[in-house]
Write an enzyme that holds these catalytic residues in place. Structure first.
Site, short mmCIF file in Angstrom:
data_model
loop_
_atom_site.label_atom_id
_atom_site.label_comp_id
_atom_site.label_asym_id
_atom_site.label_seq_id
_atom_site.Cartn_x
_atom_site.Cartn_y
_atom_site.Cartn_z
N LYS A 74 -1.36 8.10 -7.98
CA LYS A 74 -1.02 7.57 -6.61
C LYS A 74 -2.07 6.19 -6.95
CE LYS A 74 0.22 5.14 -3.55
NZ LYS A 74 0.88 6.30 -1.66
N LYS A 92 -8.89 0.66 2.30
CA LYS A 92 -9.07 2.50 1.96
C LYS A 92 -8.81 2.89 0.67
CE LYS A 92 -6.26 4.91 3.52
NZ LYS A 92 -5.04 5.69 2.34
#
Length: 298
Positions: A173, A242
């Site tokens: 991911k 992030k």
């Protein structure tokens, strides 16, 4: 008919869409959220738990929390011993693979299964059950989680069926999000240049989708960038930074230096400094526009 029960921790934009889909599929859904559960979920029949332990009443729960710190704050030494033995926790947020590995070990010490199952797709796809689910964890826990994946996703991809492999789905991911970030920046730059020539960039985006780059990334984000339409966000620029940092950390652990990493970090930081932190992460395109307009935000 067998009614499946599942708990949900975290009912922000993505979590609420997941809850809505599970309710559509006749799951019995119990929700807990640190800042309160959306009233529309309650109106549709979702139960509200008094605390995070309450969502595990039937032994299976999903968490969709914003970042590693939130996950570690909720799932600590206080909560896990209170959960029914044999429970399974499905973490569907994008977190550091190392955090997932430490979480899995902590869960195992308390007899709770842990599955890492980040997803590809924005909240409308979650609500329609069209997410792509990437998952890893022990095989028995994955089997418990599969009905949830079937309800939320169009396809499930397994990247490991042992405790040692629990971080693998997150590695995939993070790498995928790194690709998306490059696509956002490249589209922003290309569109900004074409705008200077007075070209209809919406048509440019259509060309991309109809030829070289079919798929949701270029069609969805390209249109948002061309129209400068960044609200409401599907995924914020703050969260994008992030995830970029997660990719850079993964590369560092692998002994690699990613040449574009520093440039992309600077772009995100400039976008956030310009007040776009809570806009969609495609708003990083405004950084290039600003540079072409002599530093004036368009």
């Amino acid at each position: 008919m067998l009614v499946l029960s599942v708990g949900l921790i975290g009912s922000g934009t993505m979590g609420a869409a997941m809850a809505s889909r599970l309710l559509d599929r006749d799951f019995q859904v119990t929700v807990w959220n640190r800042s309160g559960v959306p009233p529309e979920l309650v109106e549709r029949g979702a139960r509200v738990a008094e605390g995070p332990h309450g969502v595990f009443a039937d032994g299976l729960a999903v968490s969709m929390l914003a970042h590693d710190a939130a996950l570690e704050q909720v799932f600590g030494e206080e909560l896990l011993p209170a959960l029914p033995e044999g429970s399974v926790h499905i973490s569907m947020a994008t977190i550091d693979p190392l955090t997932a590995e430490s979480m899995a070990a902590l869960h195992e010490r308390h007899g709770v299964g842990f599955v890492a199952a980040p997803v590809l797709g924005r909240s409308p796809l979650a609500a329609a059950g069209q997410l792509t689910v990437l998952c890893s964890g022990e095989a028995a826990a994955l089997e418990r989680a599969q009905p949830v994946f079937d309800a939320l996703g169009k396809r499930t991809w397994r990247f490991g069926e042992t405790a040692e492999e629990v971080g693998n789905s997150l590695r995939v991911k993070v790498a995928t999000n790194y690709l998306i970030i490059h696509a956002l920046e490249a589209m922003g730059e290309s569109i900004a240049v074409l705008e200077q020539s007075g070209i209809d960039t919406s048509r440019f985006v259509e060309v991309l989708g109809d030829s070289l780059f079919p798929g949701v990334v270029y069609a969805t984000y390209g249109a948002m960038i061309a129209e400068e339409r960044y609200l409401p966000p599907g995924f914020t620029a703050t969260l994008g930074l992030k995830d970029l940092n997660l990719a850079l950390a993964a590369a560092e652990r692998a002994g690699l230096t990613l040449p574009t990493g520093g440039v992309l970090t600077e772009v995100f930081e400039q976008a956030i400094a310009a007040g776009l932190g809570e806009s969609d992460w495609s708003a990083i395109a405004q950084v290039t526009r600003a540079s072409l307009d002599n530093g004036v935000q368009s």
